[in-house]
Every structure is written in C-alpha cells, then in structure tokens.
Design an enzyme around this catalytic site. Structure first.
Site, PDB file in Angstrom:
ATOM      1  N   CYS A  94       0.841  -1.196   0.000  1.00  0.00           N
ATOM      2  CA  CYS A  94       0.000   0.000   0.000  1.00  0.00           C
ATOM      3  C   CYS A  94       0.875   1.245   0.000  1.00  0.00           C
ATOM      4  O   CYS A  94       1.574   1.502  -0.958  1.00  0.00           O
ATOM      5  CB  CYS A  94      -0.981  -0.060   1.184  1.00  0.00           C
ATOM      6  SG  CYS A  94      -2.351   1.084   1.010  1.00  0.00           S
TER       7      CYS A  94
ATOM      8  N   HIS B 132      -3.615  -5.571   0.877  1.00  0.00           N
ATOM      9  CA  HIS B 132      -3.027  -5.823   2.195  1.00  0.00           C
ATOM     10  C   HIS B 132      -3.116  -7.301   2.572  1.00  0.00           C
ATOM     11  O   HIS B 132      -4.020  -7.688   3.305  1.00  0.00           O
ATOM     12  CB  HIS B 132      -3.805  -5.041   3.262  1.00  0.00           C
ATOM     13  CG  HIS B 132      -3.558  -3.574   3.267  1.00  0.00           C
ATOM     14  ND1 HIS B 132      -2.526  -2.994   3.963  1.00  0.00           N
ATOM     15  CD2 HIS B 132      -4.230  -2.558   2.681  1.00  0.00           C
ATOM     16  CE1 HIS B 132      -2.566  -1.680   3.811  1.00  0.00           C
ATOM     17  NE2 HIS B 132      -3.591  -1.385   3.030  1.00  0.00           N
TER      18      HIS B 132
ATOM     19  N   GLU C 177      -1.510  -8.736   4.774  1.00  0.00           N
ATOM     20  CA  GLU C 177      -1.362  -8.864   6.234  1.00  0.00           C
ATOM     21  C   GLU C 177      -2.691  -8.700   6.957  1.00  0.00           C
ATOM     22  O   GLU C 177      -2.818  -9.053   8.117  1.00  0.00           O
ATOM     23  CB  GLU C 177      -0.322  -7.859   6.749  1.00  0.00           C
ATOM     24  CG  GLU C 177      -0.810  -6.437   7.029  1.00  0.00           C
ATOM     25  CD  GLU C 177      -0.953  -5.559   5.778  1.00  0.00           C
ATOM     26  OE1 GLU C 177      -0.999  -6.105   4.648  1.00  0.00           O
ATOM     27  OE2 GLU C 177      -1.033  -4.321   5.927  1.00  0.00           O
TER      28      GLU C 177
END
Ligand SMILES: Nc1ncnc2c1ncn2[C@@H]1O[C@H](COP(=O)(O)OP(=O)(O)O)[C@@H](O)[C@H]1O
Ligand SMILES: [Mg+2]
Lengths: 730, 80, 233, 80
Positions: free
Chosen positions: C89, C206, C208
């Site tokens: 990002c 993302h 994560e």
C-alpha cells in the site's frame, strides 16, 4: 453594581444579566479579551447552561464506571486491567458550512478527547442525519461529510467501524454529524485534566495557533477588520497527519511519569483548556502569550485565547520534565512550548508584551456560569393506532422490495467502503451488522459498539423516543452477544428557548435516564448540540446514543446472516403489529402519525438477557435485532447477508402487513439448529418466542406474499445509495 | 482556446500540505524557505469562441465545482 | 544459525506498521524490528517491510516525502544487495517514489478512498514472496487506499509484462481479468509488481490484513509463511 | 522573494482527477469543454537573494521532491 455607561455595544452573545455578573466578579469593566473569555466560557457550547439541570438527572454510576461525565471522555472498566474510554461529539454547524473539513475536524476533535485521557483510539463511529435526498444540497453534503470522516480517520489509522445515516427533510438546513471514538488504556494509566500543584510548567504541544474558528460575530468588530477585502473564513481545516503525530507523541510521553494533567484544546481552545485545568486543580494559571506557537503574524491575545486551531493540547508537567518531553515532541516533529505556570491565586492571568492583558478569578468564571431552568411544555401525546388503522399495501412483497431499496433502509456499503474499517487488525465485526465488534488487541475479547436513535419516535413522544434510543443501542450490542456496559449520548435539538423544544429535550433525557437505569447502562459522557434550526424550523429531536459492551469470547459472536439451510427461524419478543410512526407507515402509507411503539424496559432486559445467554451457550447461529421496517426487513437483511432464503409461514390474527412491518420493541430474529432446545430455554426464561419459519432456498417467502428472490432483494438493497450519489441534477 | 485556473487557499486558512512540504524541504537541507502554500492548477481546453464569455463561464465552473469557495480563491486566465 | 531478522520501516504517519508486525511475528515466531525513518543505517536484515498508512499524511504525493527520508537510501542499497523488500500500500507508493519500482500510483479512478476485499490473481509462484501460492491462484485480500491506480508508460508496461514482473492482478472470482474487477483504474489490472531481480515487491492490497481466521480470511497468510521459510533457509 | 511553481502531468499520462472533473462539468451542463488536466501550483516564500540562484535552487527542489519527473513537468518563476 452595574456600570451601564461602560457597557460595550457588542456583548459577544452574553445577556445583560450575564454581563452584570461579570462586572460583579471582576469589580470592574472587562477588557475586550476578558469579555471574549467570559463569552466563550458561558456559551451554550461550553457551559451547558440550558441542559445542565437535566443532564444531572441521568444515571452515571455503576461498578464498571471509572469516570463518568465531567472529564474529556467517560471511562469504564473492561477487566484485565484495561479501561474503555469513549465519547460522542457533534460537529453539525461546521459540517453544513464546509462538509469535508467540518466532518474531518469533528473526527479529529473526538479522537483528541479520547487520547488526551491516555487511551489509544481503537474505533470510530459516526451518526449522520441529512436532509431530503431531493434537496439540492444533500448530495454535496453527503459526499463531503463521508469523505471528510474517512479522510481524517483513515489517515490516523483508526478504523471507522460503524454508525448510521438517515435522511429527513427536517435536516435540510441543518445536518447532524456526530462522531464517536472508543479507546483503550490501562486502568492505572488514565490521565485527567486537574492541574494540582503550584509553580508547575504549563506546556503547549501540537500544531501552531492560527486565527481558525474565531467566532464570526466578534470578528466583525473594528479591531480585526483591517485586511477586509477578503472575509476571513472561520472554517477550521483538519490536519490528520499532525494529529497522528500528536497521538503517538502524547502516548509516548504518557508512558513516562512526566504528566500531571492534560487537556485537549477543543472548542474555545486555550481558554477552556486552561480554565478547566485550573478549575479542576483548584489553582490559577499564568500564561505568557508571547510564547504561544503562532502560525500567523500579529495575533492578539483575544485571538490566541479564542482560536480553535486543531491538533493542540495543553499539559501540566512535573517540574524538570520539560526537556525529556521536548525530546519526544522533537522526535515527532511537533512544537512544544512552555507557555506558563500554575499559580496559587486561583486566577487566570494572561501576560502579553510585558503587560497583564487579562486577570480573571477562575472559580466564579466556572461556577458562576449561568444555568437556566428553561420553561418547557411536554409534547402532547398522540393517539395509539391499531394494526388495521394503517393502509395495507397492494402487494406485500413489492412493498418490502421498495423498503429495502429506500434511502433510510438501503445498504450503506457506499459509505463504509470509504472508511478504512480494518486497519489495526482487530475489526472482527465489520460495518453492516448490528454492532461493530473490535477485538481487544492480543486477547479473545471484543468491544461491541453501536450508535442509535429514531428521531421520528422522539418527535412523537420524547420520553418513549429517548428510552427507545437507549434500548435499541443496548439491543444491538446484545445481538452480537456482548454485554452492554455504558453509553455516551449526543443531544441534538432545536432552540431550547422555545418551550416545546425544551420539552423535547426534557422528555428525551427522562426517557434516556429511565432506560439507562433499567438496563444498567450508565451515561459516562456526552455532548449537547442546541439551536439546530433554520428559519425557525427545528430539526427532529435527535438524542443519539452510543453504547459500548463487551464479549469475553468473541468466537461466540453470531453474525446477522442466515448460515445453515434447515435452521429454525424464531422471533424473540411479542409482535403486536405496531405501525404508528413506523417506516412502513411513513414511506408506504402516507406519512408518520400516531404514537410510537412503547418501550417496556423489563421486557427489553429479559429478552436481551435470554438472547445473550443463548448466544453464549452456543445455541444461536444467527441473530439480528428487529427495528426499522420490522420483521420483514430484518429477515431480508439476514437473507441478503447470508445469500440464503427462508420460508416464513406464521399464522396469527394480525393483518399481514402489520405483522411484517410493525416496529414493536424488544425483539430479535434468531436462527438455530436445535429448535427444541431453544424453545425450552425460552420457556424456562419466561421469554416470549415464536417459531416463524425455516432457513433455506433462494427466496424469502413471507406470509400472504409471493416469494422474493434473495438476488432481487440484494439488488434492490444495494442499488439506491450509489445510484443516488452518482447522479446529479443539471 | 485554453483556460488556466489557479486555486489557492484563502489567507489564514491552514495548509497542512504546504506545512509538510516545508518541513520536508528543510529535512532535505533546503534552507531559506520561509513558507510553502500548495494550490491547484487546472487547465481546461475549450472550444474556440469569445474569450470574455469563456472567462465568465470558467468562473462559473469554479464557483460550482472547481473551487471550494468557503476556503479557496480562484483566478481564471484565458489564453487564445 | 541465528533466527532471520526482519525490519519494518516506520515513517511519521505510517499506520499499518503494527498490523504487518503482528502478521510477521505470527509467521516468524518472533517480532520484527521496528526501524524509525530518521535512522540512517539498518541492522543486518533478511527482509525489509515498508508498511501501509499515510506517511507524511500522503501530502504532495503519496510516498514522496517518505521516499526522501534517510532510511530509504539504506533500503535501496540493501535491495541492491538482494535483500527482499516488501512494500504494501503506502509502502508500494514509497518504493515507486524512490525508484526501486517503476511507475506511479495515481488517485483512484473513482477519486474515492476504497476499503474492501478484492480478488487477486497470483501471476507467478516462483518468487520469494509468492511461493506459497500457485500461479493462477485467486486469493481474496483487502485493499484500503486512495491512490492505488497504477500507471506507467507503454514501454515500461511492456517490459513488465514481457519479463513477468506483474505479481498480482485484480480479477473476478474466477480469475478473469475484467474492468469490473478493477477497483481503482490500474493499468492492466496491476495490483503488484516486482523489480527486475525479483527481490522487491510492491502491492496495493493488504495480505497482512487477512491472515487471521477471526478477521474473515487467511488468504494473506501464505505470503508470510513462505517468506519466513525462505529467509530461514 | 516568491517562487511560483507549476507542476503538470506530462502528455500521455493518465489524469484521473482531470477526467473526473471533466465528467462532472459535463454533468453540470457545461459543454464546450474539450479536456481538463489538473496540476499543482506551489508558492514558496523565499529569503531575499539572487533571483537566478533562487530559481536554480527551486528547480532542484522540484527534482528532488516537489515533482515526480517520471510523470510530471514543472516550471519555476521567481517574483521579486
Ligand atoms: N448529554 C450529555 N450527557 C452526559 N454528559 C455530557 C453530555 N453532554 C456533555 N457531557 C459531559 O460534559 C463534559 C463537557 O463536554 P464537552 O464540552 O463536549 O467536552 P470537551 O470540551 O472535551 O469537548 C464532558 O465530560 C461530557 O462528557
Ligand atoms: Mg475535551
């Protein structure tokens, strides 16, 4: 004594009586700066002069309450040595003038209220009310407000996890933007605003001071109108990047033992923060205004004291800790300036260019603040309508499709996709459900958060409406399996000098108080926003409730989506087909009329406790509270969320539309695999629960209605808002 | 025909971007910068026609869409 | 052999630094080091993560100011030595601004911030970042950005395509690359790209954020377990 | 001394903002607009000194930070 000769032309909004009190307090005429200070401290916004009398009646105590109203935010104990710190605040007027910045700075302000107490913000919520979708300004306001909320919260890295958006012509000239923040701190690391001790350094941190937000009325006075070819805007511009740094720097400093007191600079900036700290600590404060970090040149003491520049804090430090604090703020590239010290005179003493520019005793500045018990008239009761008194639709299925596609009931995805609702990695229950669920980092527990109010009920019956707002937020938190712990509230009303408006406020506070008492959800913080009127037209009375609860094992939280074919569908709570003030009546049967649905607090509590117990026992697969649009809309939402239909075939004596769309309170839809066990549990608990059907198939079939495909429902539900926002009148 | 529109923040309105750019320039070792304000520059390609009329029309676009007149000023130049 | 060491670079305004640290810790079994932007040297590391967020408020251009911070010179140097660098990002934006990756991330075509789960097609599984997936796999992870609209000139695009440097593309659930599946207007639905040597990955989504079943999915986890294995080997 | 910096997108670089503005203008009924490009306008307040040197210095700021020269052009004017 009354020094009439010296009375200034412009009392800056103070009444003659209030001015006389000032003369008495000072024993002389106030100078311009002093008058400004009294004017903001005694404004409705800071002094709560119209509402204080009634706010005192709210229940604010409980074993879970660490700090009730009176500090920057409320604090409750959530176990494991942790506290939840939260508050809601309005930014209505600024958001109408400049929707992006107004909403953004509202979010920034409420986050400061929470982290000033030592909490890391973990969730933001917002309750929004806009005018009619047909009003020429509405689209622009929606667009700007949503972008502004996202713009600030996203940059801060705090997830915006829920809220509400409604439309009504009553807000055409006065929208409502209420923002709530929830944070978490250690119970032994909570910071307060009392500046106890004398000779201690008073330290300013954060952004520099400019002429932002100084009240327009006073700006008009000759002294400030020199460069006047350009009318100075009073709009404040938010700087979320600076606030993110301020948050990290404050939390880093809070981890040391340097801070004695801390207070954000919100409304009335340096004035209210310094006065509040002095007053709570029963000391005085001397400020040398030359040391205030300034963004603009030639600022006067008056301007510095009244500026509402954002992203600033005031602290009292232990002597000798200034340099350590400075190192932290340097690292975060923020200003830190020692601008004064506490004194033992209990006076606010302002120095500027080696002169005393204000000298005001603090106790009377705070305690002699006016308090009015304004006259009020109760809202006359409305007739109760029976289930047959509201016209039935030609086609019930069609009516449901229209309702789920209506401005107030359609999907809010367009809104919350503009909010980062996942950052921080703990959003377990994303927007769109009954309550947002945010995991307490590193644990298996979660906080449940909901904001609610049904203004069309409040206007019809403020007491019932006030109760209902509390009941609904409590119910939403319950529906995800959490135990409600406490509430915050935002009282948005019209002009309190009108007895009928004051009557709305009084009624709503009474209702709220009763509900908070009965549901063991004390009020720990809140905000009051009055004079929400344009051209004598008040908004609908809108007492927004924000409820926070906790679930100890978040894996038990059910979703609001149908999940398994064959699950039994039940309604918990009694259905009487109450259509008075319902959404169905308003949107499909010619407008609101009649009394709103009554709230029975014992039933509310009993039904909620039953649902929560069943959830914890693992007996429930899906749960959704029944509110706007009744059973039919609740079922439709569960079907859409789960992409699964249901066959509903309930026999009863009510007209089909009253059963489907009635808004009787204290109800939940639950689904379960073991219908017998749940039925027995309800019986044991003495809770009214009826089986209404079975989950399955690709359509939702309601009694006396043709089947509606779930795909069709979803399409209707998701269409309105993005279509509305993408279109424009030319 | 071309219109060049400058949109700048009004005096006194906080400019967080300008402030951050200023800090960053200092971090890069550029001294002697006393202030930074960031605005927008919009170029419109217009159908040929009367310059005065075009200017008025672009001003209207600024009022309606391009500028946020609560906090921004704008100027319009027409290049023919 | 000592445990692999991982650095997470923190800029003023980074806000997904904790999120990536949590996910990396789960994969590695120990916490990564958080490295402040003002530091001019990096410890010896086996992996560098440049996290999401709003470094410097995303003011001027997303990632521009962070790209100029002292630590990024060091990151560029280490990348040159072959250390894997993962930018997510805002991290991706920083990597393009500092020249480690080509192209730019412009404002989303909708001009709106967008936060939602998207489907991604994994284009290659033979990189240190993607070896936990199969080429052609479709994974579901969130995006949350305002400036994710990947753009580059036609020559660079061609070279990215010709050299298999597109790591992820936005796709339909069945893997089809369609306009409807493109959340932000990115050229060729590009969601993530690699540098020439394959040791630097920048991606807007993302992974994560969906590496924990309680958060609604785990499709992001294989990236981190694979990375942890690779740098431990 | 003041520097005025214009930063514009290079030809051929996609401009999502310009495109969206263009669409909105058409939606508002403004016809005759053939293209819209949005750039930045940055004003720097500089310590007084030599104008030529200042111009070179601001150009350096553009190269290093203010513009992304992969996609943007810049021009610098000094006002004394
Ligand atoms: N409606 C309300 N109910 C309960 N407490 C309230 C209400 N309105 C304001 N308060 C309390 O009064 C205090 C002052 O509120 P406010 O002026 O909004 O605070 P701040 O200056 O931090 O913005 C706070 O402790 C707030 O929680
Ligand atoms: Mg406060």
């Amino acid at each position: 004594m009354s020094d009439r000769a010296a009375r200034p032309e412009d009392l800056m909004g103070l009444s003659d009586d209030e001015y006389d009190t000032i003369l008495e307090i000072l024993g002389r005429t106030p100078n311009f700066t002093e008058l400004g200070i009294f004017s903001v401290m005694w404004s409705e916004h800071c002094s709560y002069k119209s509402s204080k009398f009634w706010l005192k009646t709210l229940p604010t105590e409980g074993p879970q309450v660490i700090q009730g109203p009176g500090e920057n935010a409320g604090v409750i104990d959530i176990g494991d040595g942790l506290a939840a710190i939260f508050k809601i605040e309005s930014h209505n007027h600024p958001s109408f003038i400049e929707p992006y910045q107004g909403a953004a700075t509202g979010v920034g302000g409420i986050m400061r209220d929470v982290f000033t107490m030592g909490a890391r913000p973990i969730a933001n919520m917002n309750a929004l009310r806009f005018g009619s979708p047909d009003h020429p300004k509405t689209r622009h306001l929606v667009d700007g407000v949503i972008a502004g909320i996202g713009g600030y919260g996203n940059c801060m890295g705090v997830p915006t996890v829920g809220g509400e958006v409604n439309f009504d012509p009553a807000y055409n000239g006065n929208i409502l933007v209420n923002a709530m923040t929830v944070g978490i701190a250690s119970t032994d690391k909570i910071f307060y605003s009392a500046a106890a001790g004398v000779g201690l350094p008073v330290v300013y941190v954060g952004a520099k001071t400019g002429r932002d937000g100084i009240h327009g009325a006073t700006m008009a006075s000759a002294e400030f109108d020199d460069d006047s070819d350009e009318k100075r805007p009073t709009v404040q511009v938010g700087d979320p990047f600076t606030e993110k740094l301020l948050l990290e720097a404050c939390l880093e400093l809070m981890a040391t033992d340097a801070i004695i007191a801390i207070q954000d600079m919100g409304a009335a900036g340096l004035t209210s923060s310094s006065v509040e700290m002095a007053s709570k600590g029963e000391v005085g404060i001397t400020l040398t205004l030359d040391h205030v970090p300034q963004r603009e040149t030639d600022m006067t003491p008056y301007e510095m004291m009244l500026s509402e520049s954002q992203e600033r804090m005031l602290m009292v430090l232990k002597p000798g800790r200034e340099e350590m604090a400075r190192a932290i703020f340097d690292k975060w590239e923020l200003d830190l300036a020692v601008i004064g010290e506490t004194n033992d005179s209990q006076r606010l003493l302002l120095m500027w260019q080696d002169e005393v520019v204000a000298d005001i005793p603090v106790p009377p500045l705070v305690d002699a603040a006016p308090e009015y018990e304004r006259p009020w008239t109760a809202t006359p009761p409305r007739a109760v309508l029976g289930p047959d008194d509201v016209t039935a639709p030609d086609d019930l299925a069609e009516a449901l499709l229209q309702l789920v596609a209506s401005p107030d009931l359609c999907s809010r995805r367009w809104v919350w996709e503009q909010y980062d609702h996942m950052v921080m990695g703990d959003t377990v229950g994303r927007p769109g459900g009954d309550a947002a669920l945010v995991r307490i980092h590193g644990t298996n527990k979660a906080l449940a958060i909901s904001t609610d109010c049904t203004p069309r009920y409040v206007v019809a019956n403020p007491v019932e409406g006030g109760m209902q707002a509390v009941a609904e937020s409590w119910r939403n938190v319950t529906a995800v399996g959490a135990t409600p712990l406490a509430v915050t509230n935002n009282l948005n009303f019209g002009n309190p000098e009108r007895p009928e408006i004051m009557g709305q406020l009084v009624g709503a506070v009474k209702g709220m108080g009763a509900a908070c008492e009965a549901l063991d959800a004390p009020v720990v913080s809140g905000n009051v926003s009055l004079y929400n009127e344009t051209n004598g037209e008040a908004i609908l009375p809108t007492p927004v409730i924000g409820c926070v609860g906790i679930i100890d094992d978040l894996t038990k939280a059910p979703g609001g989506a149908f999940i398994d074919e064959g699950d039994a569908v039940f309604v918990v709570g009694e259905t009487a087909g109450w259509l008075g003030c319902s959404i169905y009546q308003r949107d499909q049967a010619g407008g609101t009329a009649g009394a709103p649905p009554p709230v029975d607090l014992d039933t509310e509590r009993g039904n909620g406790e039953f649902v929560r117990t069943a959830i914890h026992a693992g007996q429930i697969n899906a749960c959704h509270d029944v509110s706007d649009g009744g059973i039919a809309v609740a079922l439709a939402e569960m079907a859409i969320a789960g992409d699964l239909g249901a066959d509903i075939s309930h026999e009863n004596d009510l007209p089909a539309h009253a059963w489907a769309f009635g808004e009787d309170q204290a109800r939940y839809i639950v689904t379960c695999a073991d219908a017998t066990a749940l039925t027995a549990a309800a019986k044991d608990a003495g809770v009214h629960m009826e089986r209404i059907g079975t989950v399955g198939g690709v359509a939702l079939t309601l009694p006396e209605a043709k089947p509606i495909s779930v795909a069709g429902l979803r399409d209707a539900h998701s269409r309105w808002l993005p279509t509305y926002m993408a279109s424009r009148e030319s | 025909m071309k219109a060049r529109v400058h949109i700048t923040l009004k005096n006194g309105v906080l400019d967080p971007q300008g402030k951050a750019i200023h800090n960053s320039l200092e971090g890069l070792g550029f001294d002697g910068v006393e202030g930074v304000r960031q605005g927008k520059f919009i170029e419109l390609e217009l159908a040929d026609g009367d310059a005065e009329a075009a200017k008025a029309r672009v001003a209207e676009m600024c009022e309606k869409l391009l500028a946020n007149t609560v906090i921004e000023n704008y100027t319009v130049e027409i290049e023919t | 052999m000592s445990a692999p060491s991982v650095a997470v670079i923190v800029f003023p305004g980074s806000n997904c630094d904790r999120d990536i640290a949590v996910t990396l810790e789960a994969a590695l079994g120990h916490a990564p080091q958080m490295v402040w932007h003002g530091d001019s040297s990096l410890p010896k590391v086996d992996l560098i993560a440049v996290p999401g967020g709003f470094s410097y408020g995303d003011y001027l251009r997303s990632g521009a100011m962070a790209a100029n911070s002292p630590i990024m010179r060091e990151v560029v140097a280490q990348a040159g030595r072959g250390v894997p660098v993962l930018g997510i990002c805002n991290g991706f934006q920083v990597l393009t601004e500092c020249g480690l990756l080509p192209g730019v991330l412009m404002r989303n075509a909708s001009l709106k911030f967008i936060c939602r789960d998207v489907d991604l097609r994994v284009e290659r599984s033979d990189t240190v970042f993607t070896s936990g997936y199969g080429a052609g796999d479709v994974i579901r992870v969130p995006v949350a950005h305002h400036d994710g609209n990947y753009f580059t000139d036609p020559d660079t695009l061609k070279s990215l395509e010709d050299n298999g440097r597109v790591a992820f593309r936005y796709c339909a659930p069945d893997g089809a690359i369609t306009d409807a599946a493109n959340p932000n207007g990115s050229l060729a639905n590009i969601a993530g790209i690699l540098n020439e040597t394959g040791n630097v990955l920048g991606m807007m989504p993302h992974p994560e954020r969906l590496a924990d079943p309680l958060l609604g999915g785990t499709d992001g986890a294989p990236m981190f377990t694979a990375l942890a294995e690779a740098i431990a080997a």
